[in-house]
Design a protein around this motif. Structure first.
Motif, PDB file in Angstrom:
ATOM      1  N   VAL A 385       0.856  -1.196   0.000  1.00 23.28           N
ATOM      2  CA  VAL A 385       0.000   0.000   0.000  1.00 23.28           C
ATOM      3  C   VAL A 385       0.886   1.239   0.000  1.00 23.28           C
ATOM      4  O   VAL A 385       2.081   1.154   0.267  1.00 23.28           O
ATOM      5  CB  VAL A 385      -0.950   0.035   1.232  1.00 23.28           C
ATOM      6  N   GLY A 386       0.291   2.369  -0.306  1.00 25.70           N
ATOM      7  CA  GLY A 386       1.073   3.612  -0.294  1.00 25.70           C
ATOM      8  C   GLY A 386       0.425   4.633  -1.200  1.00 25.70           C
ATOM      9  O   GLY A 386      -0.458   4.288  -2.005  1.00 25.70           O
ATOM     10  N   VAL A 545      -1.093  -5.195  -4.975  1.00 23.92           N
ATOM     11  CA  VAL A 545      -1.082  -3.769  -4.658  1.00 23.92           C
ATOM     12  C   VAL A 545      -2.522  -3.397  -4.380  1.00 23.92           C
ATOM     13  O   VAL A 545      -3.405  -3.715  -5.172  1.00 23.92           O
ATOM     14  CB  VAL A 545      -0.542  -2.959  -5.860  1.00 23.92           C
ATOM     15  N   ALA A 546      -2.761  -2.792  -3.220  1.00 24.82           N
ATOM     16  CA  ALA A 546      -4.151  -2.489  -2.865  1.00 24.82           C
ATOM     17  C   ALA A 546      -4.332  -0.999  -2.679  1.00 24.82           C
ATOM     18  O   ALA A 546      -3.451  -0.300  -2.182  1.00 24.82           O
ATOM     19  CB  ALA A 546      -4.514  -3.233  -1.600  1.00 24.82           C
ATOM     20  N   HIS A 547      -5.486  -0.530  -3.110  1.00 24.28           N
ATOM     21  CA  HIS A 547      -5.819   0.871  -2.884  1.00 24.28           C
ATOM     22  C   HIS A 547      -6.921   1.004  -1.830  1.00 24.28           C
ATOM     23  O   HIS A 547      -7.104   2.044  -1.256  1.00 24.28           O
ATOM     24  CB  HIS A 547      -6.256   1.533  -4.197  1.00 24.28           C
ATOM     25  N   ARG A 548      -7.631  -0.092  -1.619  1.00 29.38           N
ATOM     26  CA  ARG A 548      -8.671  -0.079  -0.567  1.00 29.38           C
ATOM     27  C   ARG A 548      -8.080  -0.707   0.676  1.00 29.38           C
ATOM     28  O   ARG A 548      -7.673  -1.866   0.682  1.00 29.38           O
ATOM     29  CB  ARG A 548      -9.869  -0.895  -1.048  1.00 29.38           C
ATOM     30  N   MET A 549      -8.077   0.073   1.775  1.00 33.49           N
ATOM     31  CA  MET A 549      -7.405  -0.405   2.969  1.00 33.49           C
ATOM     32  C   MET A 549      -8.159  -1.568   3.613  1.00 33.49           C
ATOM     33  O   MET A 549      -7.555  -2.414   4.267  1.00 33.49           O
ATOM     34  CB  MET A 549      -7.236   0.747   3.980  1.00 33.49           C
ATOM     35  N   TYR A 582       0.475   4.601   7.621  1.00 35.06           N
ATOM     36  CA  TYR A 582      -0.543   3.556   7.450  1.00 35.06           C
ATOM     37  C   TYR A 582      -1.824   3.956   8.184  1.00 35.06           C
ATOM     38  O   TYR A 582      -2.927   3.859   7.640  1.00 35.06           O
ATOM     39  CB  TYR A 582      -0.008   2.218   7.977  1.00 35.06           C
ATOM     40  N   ARG A 583      -1.635   4.447   9.412  1.00 33.84           N
ATOM     41  CA  ARG A 583      -2.805   4.849  10.211  1.00 33.84           C
ATOM     42  C   ARG A 583      -3.587   5.950   9.481  1.00 33.84           C
ATOM     43  O   ARG A 583      -4.810   5.907   9.376  1.00 33.84           O
ATOM     44  CB  ARG A 583      -2.337   5.350  11.566  1.00 33.84           C
ATOM     45  N   GLN A 584      -2.835   6.886   8.945  1.00 33.97           N
ATOM     46  CA  GLN A 584      -3.482   7.994   8.202  1.00 33.97           C
ATOM     47  C   GLN A 584      -4.285   7.473   7.014  1.00 33.97           C
ATOM     48  O   GLN A 584      -5.409   7.903   6.760  1.00 33.97           O
ATOM     49  CB  GLN A 584      -2.429   8.957   7.666  1.00 33.97           C
TER      50      GLN A 584
END
Ligand SMILES: Nc1ncnc2c1ncn2[C@@H]1O[C@H](COP(=O)(O)OP(=O)(O)OP(=O)(O)O)[C@@H](O)[C@H]1O
Ligand SMILES: [Mg+2]
Length: 595
Positions: A385-386, A545-549, A582-584
Motif C-alpha cells: 500500500v502507499g 497492490v491495494a488501494h482499498r485499505m 498507514y494509520r493515516q
C-alpha cells in the motif's frame, strides 16, 4: 487530457523539427549490408531478374543497328527477321523482368517483415515506451516495401541502365564524331539542371512528407480520445486545429506542385534543346553527305536511349538515399538487443519465497525505487500500500521481469531471477495489471491467452467462475464467444479486470500478482473481487497492490511504500500501532466511506 495537451505541444513543433524520423542520423551503408547478411533473400531470383534486364538492355542496343540497315535499303529477310526477333526478345525480357521482379519483390518484403516481426516481439518493454506503434508499423510495411522493391527491380534497373548508357555512349562515337561531340556537350548541361532540380524536388518532397506525417499524427492523436474532446467541449477547438493542419499540408502541397512543374519544365527543356541540336546537326551532316539518313536515324535512337538512361541515372542517387534511410530505420529496430534471457532454470515447479533484495530502479533518469527489500512468503498474502506514485506498480513490473533492477536482485526459491528462463518465469506468475488489457477477440480467447496445450471448456468455465466472471459472461448472448472489441472496450472496467483474473488463474501460476484497479470497479464488482481473493489466497501465494485499505486488513503481511522507499511493514494490527502513514491511510479511507 494528456493527449490533448500533447496535441498542443505537437502544434507548436515545426514539421522541420520532427521531420521524418531516422534514428541513425549519420547514414551509412552499414545497415543495408547488415540486413543483406541477416535476411535470407531469394538471391537466385534477384540474379535472374538482373540478367534478364541486362539482356533487355543489350537487345535495346542492337535494335538501332538493324533499323539503320533497313533505312539504308537492306530489306533482306535475315535483317528484317532479326530486327523483329530483337523487338520480340526485348518485349519478352521485359515481361519476364516484370513478372520475376514483382514476385521477388513480394518475397523480399515478406522476408524482411518476418525478420522485423521476430525481432519486435522480443524487444524490451522500454523500447515500446519510446516508440509509437504507428512508427513501428510503418517500418514493417512502407520501409520493407521500399527495400524489397529496390532489391528486386531497383538493383537490376540500375545495372541495366548503366550498361545501356555505357553501350550507347560508346556506339554513338562510331557514327560521326561531330554528332557525338554535340551530344557530349549537352550532357553536362542536362546534368547540372538535373542536379539542381533534383535537389529542390527532394527538399520539397521531404517537407511535404513531413507535413503529411504531422497531419496524420494529429488525427491519430485526437480521434482515439474523442470522448475527452466531447467531455471538455473542445469540438470547436479541435475542429480549428484539424483545419490548420490540413491547410498547412495543402499549402506545402501547392508549393510542391509549383516547384515540381518548374523542375519538370526545366528538364524537358534541356532534352528538347539536345534533340534540336541533334536534328539540326543531322540535317546539316546529311545534306553535306557526311552521313546517310540510316546512320542519322540510328544515332538519333542511341541519343534517345542515352537521354532516357541519363534521366534514370540522375534519379538513382535519390533512390539510393531513400533506401539507405529505410534500411537505417529498419536496422534501428532490428539492431536493438532482445530482452536478456540467459537463464536456463524452469520456474514451473518452483515453491519458495520470492525476495526483493536491495532493489534500486529508475525509469530512464527518474528513481522510483531506492534500496527496497522485502520477502513475499510462499503460500501467504502480501499487500503493498502507499500513496499514488510511490512505486507500487513498479514493484510488480520488476517481479514480472518486465524491467531489470538497476541495483539489487529478485530471488525466488533462493535463486536469482536471472538464473530462470524468462518465459518460464513469466508463466509461473499470474499477473493481473492495474489497467487490465485485453486483446481484440472473444472472451474465451482472452481467458486462454496465457496457456499452451489443450484446455477444456470446463477449465475455462472454472477459471471464470473463480474470478466471479461467469455470471456476466453468461448474461451475454454469445457467452464466451462474445467479442470484447479493441482493448476490451466493449466491456466495463470491472468486467475486464475479472477476465484478467480468470486468465491468470487458468495459467495455473505459482504466484498471483494483482495490481488492484484504482477506479473502474462498482461496489458490486469490488465486493466480488474481494470474495474471489479470499478464495484464491487459500491455495495461492499472492502479492497484491491495494488501494482499498479494508482489502488488506487480513493480509499476512503489509508493505507500506512512500516515495521510492519502504516505510514500514507488518500486519494490520502492528502497523496501526507503529506506522503513522498507514494509520493515516486507514483513517482517510474510513472518513471517505463515512462521507
Ligand atoms: N513507464 C514509465 N516510464 C517513466 N516513468 C514511469 C513509468 N511508469 C511509472 N512511472 C513513474 O514512476 C513512479 C511510480 O509509478 P508507479 O506506477 O509504480 O506508482 P504507483 O505507486 O503504482 O501509483 P498508483 O497508486 O497511482 O498506481 C511515478 O512517478 C510514475 O510517474
Ligand atoms: Mg499503480
Amino acid at each position: 487530457m494528456k493527449r490533448v495537451e500533447d496535441n498542443n505541444r505537437l502544434q507548436m513543433m515545426s514539421s522541420d523539427e520532427k521531420g521524418i524520423e531516422t534514428e541513425n542520423k549519420e547514414q551509412s551503408w552499414k545497415p543495408f549490408f547488415h540486413l543483406l547478411r541477416s535476411v535470407k533473400l531469394p538471391w537466385a531470383l534477384i540474379i535472374v531478374c538482373t540478367l534478364v534486364n541486362l539482356l533487355q538492355s543489350q537487345l535495346g542496343l542492337l535494335f538501332p543497328q538493324y533499323t539503320e540497315k533497313i533505312y539504308a535499303g537492306d530489306f533482306s529477310r535475315e535483317i528484317a527477321g532479326t530486327a523483329v526477333a530483337v523487338v520480340l526478345g526485348k518485349a519478352l525480357c521485359m515481361a519476364v523482368y516484370q513478372y520475376v521482379g514483382r514476385y521477388t519483390s513480394h518475397l523480399n518484403q515478406m522476408r524482411f517483415q518476418n525478420y522485423i516481426w521476430r525481432k519486435l516481439s522480443r524487444l524490451p518493454l522500454s523500447y515500446f515506451e519510446k516508440h509509437e506503434p504507428r512508427d513501428l508499423i510503418s517500418r514493417n510495411t512502407e520501409d520493407t516495401l521500399t527495400v524489397g522493391e529496390f532489391l528486386s527491380y531497383g538493383i537490376s534497373r540500375i545495372l541495366s541502365t548503366v550498361y545501356g548508357f555505357a553501350g550507347a555512349f560508346i556506339l554513338i562515337f562510331g557514327y560521326d564524331w561531330r554528332l557525338a561531340a554535340s551530344m557530349a556537350v549537352c550532357l553536362p548541361l542536362c546534368y547540372i539542371v538535373g542536379v539542381i532540380a533534383g535537389r529542390y524536388y527532394f527538399k520539397m518532397n521531404n517537407r511535404l512528407q513531413g507535413k503529411l506525417a504531422d497531419m496524420t499524427r494529429y488525427f491519430s492523436a485526437v480521434l482515439p480520445y474523442i470522448t475527452l474532446v466531447k467531455l471538455f467541449g473542445q469540438e470547436n477547438r479541435e475542429e480549428k486545429n484539424g483545419e490548420d493542419w490540413i491547410e498547412r499540408y495543402y499549402k506545402t502541397s501547392f508549393c510542391n506542385t509549383l516547384v515540381s512543374t518548374a523542375v519538370s519544365f526545366a528538364t524537358t527543356m534541356t532534352t528538347v534543346l539536345q534533340t534540336l541540336v541533334i536534328i539540326l546537326m543531322g540535317v546539316w551532316l546529311v545534306r553535306d553527305g557526311s552521313i546517310d539518313i540510316g546512320d542519322w536515324i540510328a544515332f538519333y535512337m542511341y541519343a534517345n536511349m542515352l537521354n532516357n538512361s541519363f534521366t534514370i541515372i540522375m534519379n538513382i542517387w535519390g533512390e539510393l538515399k531513400r533506401n539507405q534511410g529505410c534500411c537505417a530505420r529498419i536496422a534501428a529496430v532490428t539492431g536493438i538487443p532482445a530482452e536478456e534471457n540467459p537463464g536456463t532454470l524452469g520456474a514451473g515447479e518452483i515453491s519458495g519465497d520470492m525476495e526483493f533484495r536491495n532493489i534500486t530502479f529508475a525509469y530512464h533518469e527518474k528513481k522510483v525505487l531506492d534500496n527496497v527489500s522485502f520477502t513475499v512468503p510462499y503460500g501467504k498474502m502480501t499487500a503493498v500500500v502507499g500513496p499514488s506514485g510511490a512505486g507500487k506498480s513498479t514493484i510488480l513490473h520488476l517481479a514480472e521481469r518486465l524491467y531489470t533492477p538497476d541495483e539489487g536482485q529478485i530471488l525466488w526459491g533462493q535463486k536469482a531471477a536471472g538464473e530462470y528462463e524468462l518465459h518460464s518465469w513469466r508463466r509461473a506468475i499470474g499477473y493481473i495489471p492495474q489497467d487490465a488489457q485485453l486483446f481484440a477477440g472473444t472472451i474465451r480467447e482472452n481467458i486462454m491467452q496465457g496457456v499452451t496445450g489443450d484446455i477444456g471448456e470446463e477449465q475455462v468455465r472454472r477459471a471464470a467462475m473463480q474470478a466471479d466472471a461467469l455470471e456476466f459472461i453468461e448474461s451475454f448472448e454469445k457467452g464466451f464467444d462474445t467479442e470484447v472489441g479493441e482493448n476490451g472496450t466493449k466491456l466495463s472496467g470491472g468486467q475486464r479486470q475479472r477476465i484478467a483474473i480468470a486468465r491468470a488463474l487458468l495459467m495455473n501460476a505459482r504466484i498471483l500478482i494483482l495490481d488492484e484497479a484504482t477506479s473502474n470497479l462498482d461496489a458490486e464488482a469490488e465486493y466480488a473481487i474481494g470474495q474471489t481473493l479470499k478464495e484464491l489466497r487459500k491455495d495461492h501465494t499472492i502479492l497484491m497492490v491495494a488501494h482499498r485499505m479494508d482489502r488488506v486488513k487480513d493480509a499476512d503481511q503489509i508493505i507500506v511504500m512512500e516515495h521510492t522507499r519502504i516505510q514500514g511493514s507488518g500486519t494490520h494490527e502492528e502497523l496501526m500501532q507503529s506506522n503513522e502513514l498507514y494509520r493515516q491511510m486507514v483513517d482517510l479511507q474510513a472518513e471517505r466511506i463515512a462521507v
